[in-house]
Design an enzyme around this catalytic site. Sequence first.
Site, PDB file in Angstrom:
ATOM      1  N   TYR A 101      -8.065  -9.830 -11.530  1.00 32.34           N
ATOM      2  CA  TYR A 101      -6.969  -8.958 -11.947  1.00 32.34           C
ATOM      3  C   TYR A 101      -6.819  -9.081 -13.456  1.00 32.34           C
ATOM      4  CZ  TYR A 101      -2.313  -7.068 -12.652  1.00 32.34           C
ATOM      5  OH  TYR A 101      -1.262  -6.313 -13.102  1.00 32.34           O
ATOM      6  N   GLU A 189      -3.994  -1.468 -16.494  1.00 33.29           N
ATOM      7  CA  GLU A 189      -4.291  -2.460 -15.458  1.00 33.29           C
ATOM      8  C   GLU A 189      -5.647  -2.191 -14.814  1.00 33.29           C
ATOM      9  OE1 GLU A 189      -1.365  -3.893 -12.061  1.00 33.29           O
ATOM     10  OE2 GLU A 189      -2.610  -2.269 -11.313  1.00 33.29           O
TER      11      GLU A 189
END
Length: 378
Positions: A101, A189
């Site tokens: 992530y 992101e």
Amino acid sequence: MNIHEYQAKRLFGRYGLPVPVGDVATSPEEARAIAARLGGRVVVKAQVLTGGRGKAGGVKLAKDPQEAADRAAEILGMDIKGFTVRQVLIDPAVAIAKELYLSIIQDRAARRSVIIASAEGGMDIEEVAVTQPDAVVKVAIDPLLGLQPFQCNQVAFGLGLDPALHRSFAAILNGLYQAYVALDATLVEINPLVILQDGSLMALDGKVNLDDSALYRQPELAAMRDPSDETAAEREAREAGLSYVDLDGSIGCLVNGAGLAMASMDVLKLCGGEPANFLDIGGGAQADKVEKAMRIILADGRVKSVLINIFGGITRGDEVAKGILAAIGNLQTDVPFVVRIVGTNAAEAREILKSANLPTAPTLYEAARLAVAAAAGQ
Ligand code: GDP
Ligand code: MN
């Protein structure tokens, strides 16, 4: 404003990030053609402005063009968290060794942009942050110095990356930060950023939130707006000049002023209730605006009572009271209302409302208490 995954990844590509080279389809036939052009296995991905598509069945692998068309037919038209899928992204499928992530987000409290990274990628980062806080790496970027090479190393070590990957990881993080700044983003992101079985890195998913206040200088991004980004109620409110945010509770809130609306929601919660929305009608509060606001609130079937909280400043309370009566008269609803009006001409306002049998309350606390009781059917 949000943009779709495929748009986010194309933008990332311009900043040198390794992204899959897929394309978007609006029909199974288009999906088949794209899969045939890409060759090999593909992944068919719902393009909706919400997360968790994988869990909702909106991300599927296909071994050939026929299967890609079949999966696209299943996913197109699907409802994911209230969003209807109108487009699917067809990307070449990849062999994943590990999912990471990586994001950059504004941290208002730190007055910095912050890199958030985790070796536990793919799933909800919120859940990882709660269950395994040590698995989340956070590094704040000084806006004047920008992202520093040592900070890239800090994140890479924090993720426990193989040193052989540090250089390409730093290039990705630098590109992501450049994109974040140049696009006036409030969030960029990548989840997952994957380590492929051949050992290289790839941004498999992409998300970009844009700063609405900067859209005037980002015409290319502004043109990417998808009308489904907002609900019908949110669109209606925006066009009527009302600030409206849909929430999960059962008590509608109609308030003049954003700060007052926040305070009203807090007091409702203090009294054991949950607000169904945030709604700021702003200054002036003419009858037509009040009526529009009420229509939007009452269109939500979960609303069991409505708290109207008005602070009369330049706006005269009696004028607002007349507006409220006119609006309720036109709406013909059974939903109970409680009104609290203070400020200019508040006494006159309460007389007008009382003579029409509308419950009023002298304080916000009392009004909230009555609205909570009414919602509970007491
Ligand atoms: P999200 O659920 O909306 O965040 O959608 P993602 O784009 O993150 O996809 C969800 C998951 O699908 C990823 O975490 C991967 O595990 C899987 N996935 C996506 N693309 C591929 C692919 O090309 N190959 C494989 N094996 N899995 C993929
Ligand atoms: Mn994802």
